[in-house]
Design a protein around this motif. Structure first.
Motif, mmCIF file in Angstrom:
data_model
loop_
_atom_site.group_PDB
_atom_site.id
_atom_site.type_symbol
_atom_site.label_atom_id
_atom_site.label_comp_id
_atom_site.label_asym_id
_atom_site.label_seq_id
_atom_site.Cartn_x
_atom_site.Cartn_y
_atom_site.Cartn_z
ATOM 1 N N PRO A 83 -5.805 -13.067 -13.616
ATOM 2 C CA PRO A 83 -5.473 -14.018 -12.385
ATOM 3 C C PRO A 83 -5.543 -13.542 -11.234
ATOM 4 O O PRO A 83 -4.479 -12.792 -10.943
ATOM 5 C CB PRO A 83 -4.418 -14.913 -12.919
ATOM 6 N N VAL A 84 -6.065 -14.188 -10.100
ATOM 7 C CA VAL A 84 -6.172 -13.736 -8.913
ATOM 8 C C VAL A 84 -4.575 -13.700 -8.115
ATOM 9 O O VAL A 84 -4.191 -12.888 -7.708
ATOM 10 C CB VAL A 84 -6.921 -14.508 -8.000
ATOM 11 N N MET A 85 -3.891 -14.838 -8.643
ATOM 12 C CA MET A 85 -2.803 -15.127 -8.055
ATOM 13 C C MET A 85 -1.718 -14.117 -8.485
ATOM 14 O O MET A 85 -0.862 -13.439 -7.811
ATOM 15 C CB MET A 85 -2.135 -16.549 -8.444
ATOM 16 N N GLU A 86 -1.604 -13.700 -9.757
ATOM 17 C CA GLU A 86 -0.843 -12.635 -10.323
ATOM 18 C C GLU A 86 -1.058 -11.177 -9.668
ATOM 19 O O GLU A 86 -0.183 -10.623 -9.226
ATOM 20 C CB GLU A 86 -0.941 -12.674 -11.770
ATOM 21 N N GLN A 87 -2.277 -10.906 -9.565
ATOM 22 C CA GLN A 87 -2.723 -9.795 -8.586
ATOM 23 C C GLN A 87 -2.278 -9.606 -7.280
ATOM 24 O O GLN A 87 -1.616 -8.617 -6.976
ATOM 25 C CB GLN A 87 -4.126 -9.364 -8.814
ATOM 26 N N LEU A 88 -2.374 -10.918 -6.486
ATOM 27 C CA LEU A 88 -1.605 -10.779 -5.216
ATOM 28 C C LEU A 88 -0.230 -10.606 -5.281
ATOM 29 O O LEU A 88 0.436 -9.923 -4.352
ATOM 30 C CB LEU A 88 -2.090 -12.169 -4.580
ATOM 31 N N LEU A 89 0.540 -11.332 -6.085
ATOM 32 C CA LEU A 89 1.909 -11.022 -6.323
ATOM 33 C C LEU A 89 2.309 -9.624 -6.577
ATOM 34 O O LEU A 89 3.413 -9.121 -6.004
ATOM 35 C CB LEU A 89 2.523 -12.227 -7.352
ATOM 36 N N ALA A 90 1.519 -9.028 -7.355
ATOM 37 C CA ALA A 90 1.955 -7.542 -7.849
ATOM 38 C C ALA A 90 1.651 -6.672 -6.721
ATOM 39 O O ALA A 90 2.392 -5.885 -6.352
ATOM 40 C CB ALA A 90 1.145 -7.173 -8.979
ATOM 41 N N THR A 91 0.547 -6.986 -5.983
ATOM 42 C CA THR A 91 0.258 -6.270 -4.753
ATOM 43 C C THR A 91 1.357 -6.269 -3.693
ATOM 44 O O THR A 91 1.739 -5.210 -3.229
ATOM 45 C CB THR A 91 -0.896 -6.519 -3.971
ATOM 46 N N HIS A 92 2.003 -7.661 -3.574
ATOM 47 C CA HIS A 92 3.006 -7.541 -2.315
ATOM 48 C C HIS A 92 4.399 -6.974 -2.985
ATOM 49 O O HIS A 92 5.106 -6.041 -2.070
ATOM 50 C CB HIS A 92 3.306 -9.306 -2.418
ATOM 51 N N LEU A 93 4.758 -6.909 -4.109
ATOM 52 C CA LEU A 93 5.630 -6.125 -4.729
ATOM 53 C C LEU A 93 5.593 -4.721 -4.813
ATOM 54 O O LEU A 93 6.577 -4.148 -4.582
ATOM 55 C CB LEU A 93 6.340 -6.828 -6.246
ATOM 56 N N LEU A 94 4.494 -4.181 -5.155
ATOM 57 C CA LEU A 94 4.161 -2.982 -5.030
ATOM 58 C C LEU A 94 4.271 -2.071 -3.871
ATOM 59 O O LEU A 94 4.447 -1.085 -3.412
ATOM 60 C CB LEU A 94 2.832 -2.576 -5.830
ATOM 61 N N ALA A 95 3.897 -2.991 -2.755
ATOM 62 C CA ALA A 95 4.250 -2.646 -1.250
ATOM 63 C C ALA A 95 5.660 -2.508 -0.977
ATOM 64 O O ALA A 95 6.006 -1.609 -0.261
ATOM 65 C CB ALA A 95 3.496 -3.513 -0.402
ATOM 66 N N ASP A 96 6.382 -3.117 -1.784
ATOM 67 C CA ASP A 96 7.759 -2.990 -1.354
ATOM 68 C C ASP A 96 8.616 -2.091 -2.600
ATOM 69 O O ASP A 96 9.863 -2.050 -2.936
ATOM 70 C CB ASP A 96 8.511 -4.185 -1.425
ATOM 71 N N LEU A 97 7.847 -1.121 -3.366
ATOM 72 C CA LEU A 97 8.327 -0.261 -4.306
ATOM 73 C C LEU A 97 9.365 0.353 -4.194
ATOM 74 O O LEU A 97 10.420 0.457 -5.064
ATOM 75 C CB LEU A 97 7.134 0.329 -5.031
ATOM 76 N N PRO A 98 9.796 1.067 -3.017
ATOM 77 C CA PRO A 98 11.193 1.798 -3.033
ATOM 78 C C PRO A 98 12.230 0.909 -3.144
ATOM 79 O O PRO A 98 13.137 1.146 -4.039
ATOM 80 C CB PRO A 98 11.005 2.244 -1.513
ATOM 81 N N ARG A 99 12.529 -0.300 -2.441
ATOM 82 C CA ARG A 99 13.295 -1.344 -2.726
ATOM 83 C C ARG A 99 13.392 -1.820 -4.155
ATOM 84 O O ARG A 99 14.738 -1.882 -4.615
ATOM 85 C CB ARG A 99 13.301 -2.404 -1.561
#
Length: 473
Positions: free
Chosen positions: A342-358
């Protein structure tokens, strides 16, 4: 008796070690060998060395080994055929574990942490980006470019140069493993797996008609000689390995062993499916070795990752790192079951991976507190249990003094605690000495659960339990 692997007298004697130095020695030897079978370190259907060979390796009389083998046969651990030798088996315990969810109990069987902080906000941002995608078909068959870039960048940061076209996005790591098994092997081919291991991957292999062969692993790690010998003996088409905070033992494979395994796989022409679901969950310093595929020179290592364990179990996004050509083949194969993530889940994962150190700092701190609380509670209330506090991941593998995991499962259920008995992670119901305890619950919940498990454990010798049920991830 089906032909199985043969273990040499030298190797078996080394595995027995000093565990069999009590008297009478034949009984200590028989119990030590049965323990190796129950732990899965010596798989079932393994041909044991001839009595004379093992006696020479151990430095004892042949009569001692004969008596030990007789004890094993009488107790259901050995099956012999005149002129053909003796093979390891397991006593009939009336059935193994089943998998069914039970939300009414404190759950130490499901290793699924709550969502990381910021997931709701990331979902809001992802929803704002959805407008840019709704004009299209919605089927990103290889995965959204932005997510593939994020995953590839993370592999590169971990020391494995990767480009986005090497990433194939899946609905979780489990789908990735199943797709790779289906792509790389045919019914009847041999798959080598650790024992214990993740049960749903074994189920996928069985569904595909693969022949399962196992090699033991403990909380202390892999016996490298035994592992390499398994590759040489079985020459498997696929090996399914969990080198990063192994599920369920928590063991972490060192760089040298990874390199040796990949080199041996190259010689035996074996593809390696590496489950990296817990690779980002290092809780102690220096606990993040380079990915196994760093040692790959000919494209036989397939790395499978997941957002579910790091971010949230409800976020069913995984990936496979492979070659662009194999990614295209996986896309075609996947169409048998679904078309895309699903596109929505991929977008959500992308946002969180961009904040991976935190995210990683939050998750590490949370799991470290939980792990330490669970370990302290076990030492206080179950001091005769043996375990190694894992350096990462989300589960602890505990060994009990007696093989009562199935009975303990039933007794704990009656006290409102669901735990994962060792046989759930074995190929044929071994591992009765062990239970897997997840530490994804808060410390106060874990301490209360261990007190209940301790009460249940006190009853297991007098009150055998029913075949365990549960849901294990």
């Amino acid at each position: 008796m089906a032909q199985g692997r043969r273990i040499s007298g030298h190797l078996l004697a080394r595995m027995v070690g000093t565990a069999a130095r009590q008297r009478p020695y034949y009984l200590a030897l028989g119990r030590a060998l049965s323990g190796l079978v129950l732990d899965g370190r010596v798989p079932t259907h393994t041909r044991l060395p001839a009595e004379r060979e093992l006696a020479e390796a151990l430095g004892v009389s042949r009569n001692t080994v004969t008596a030990a083998y007789t004890w094993l046969r009488e107790h259901g651990y050995l099956d012999s055929r005149r002129g053909a030798g003796s093979w390891t088996v397991l006593p009939d315990n009336g059935g193994g574990p089943t998998l069914a969810p039970d939300p009414e109990r404190v759950d130490l069987g499901v290793a699924a942490p709550p969502a990381v902080e910021g997931l709701t906000e990331a979902a809001r941002l992802a929803a704002g980006q959805l407008a840019a995608h709704v004009g299209g078909r919605g089927y990103a068959v290889l995965g959204l470019p932005e997510l593939r870039h994020a995953v590839a960048r993370r592999y590169t940061e971990r020391g494995l140069p990767t480009t986005p076209d090497q990433i194939f996005v899946t609905n979780g790591a489990q789908q990735g493993v199943a797709l790779l098994m289906a792509l790389l092997a045919d019914p009847g081919d041999t798959l080598l797996a650790e024992s214990p291991t993740y049960p749903h991957s074994l189920a996928a292999a069985r569904h595909l008609g693969l022949r399962l062969r196992t090699v033991g692993v403990t909380s202390a790690g892999w016996d490298t000689e035994l592992l390499l010998d398994a590759f040489r003996h079985w020459r498997p088409r696929i090996a399914y390995l969990i080198p990063d905070f192994h599920n369920p033992t928590g063991a972490l494979m060192d760089d040298r062993t990874r390199a040796e395994v990949v080199a041996e796989a190259r010689r035996t022409r074996t593809a390696i499916v590496v489950d990296e679901s817990a690779a980002e969950l290092a809780l102690d310093p220096d606990g993040r070795p380079a990915p196994t595929a760093v040692h790959d020179t000919d494209g036989r290592v397939f790395s499978v990752g997941s957002a579910s364990k790091l971010l949230w179990g409800g976020l069913r996004v995984g990936w496979i790192r492979t070659s662009p050509a194999t990614a295209a083949r996986l896309s075609s194969l996947r169409q048998r079951v679904d078309l895309a993530t699903p596109v929505m889940e991929q977008l959500l994962a992308t946002h969180l991976l961009a904040d991976l150190p935190r995210v990683r700092a939050e998750r590490d701190g949370q799991l470290r507190r939980n792990r330490d609380a669970l370990a302290a509670a076990l030492r206080e209330h179950l001091p005769d249990w043996r375990f190694t506090a894992p350096a990462g991941g989300w589960v602890l593998w505990a060994r009990m003094p007696s093989p009562t995991a199935t009975a303990l499962h039933g007794a704990a259920e009656r006290r409102g605690v669901h735990l994962a008995p060792g046989p759930a992670f074995g190929v044929e119901g071994s591992l009765e000495y062990h239970v897997r305890l997840s530490y994804t619950q808060p410390p106060e919940v874990l301490r209360d659960a261990v007190r209940r498990v301790a009460d249940a454990y006190a009853d297991t010798s007098a009150r055998p339990g029913a075949a365990p049920g549960g849901f294990y991830v």
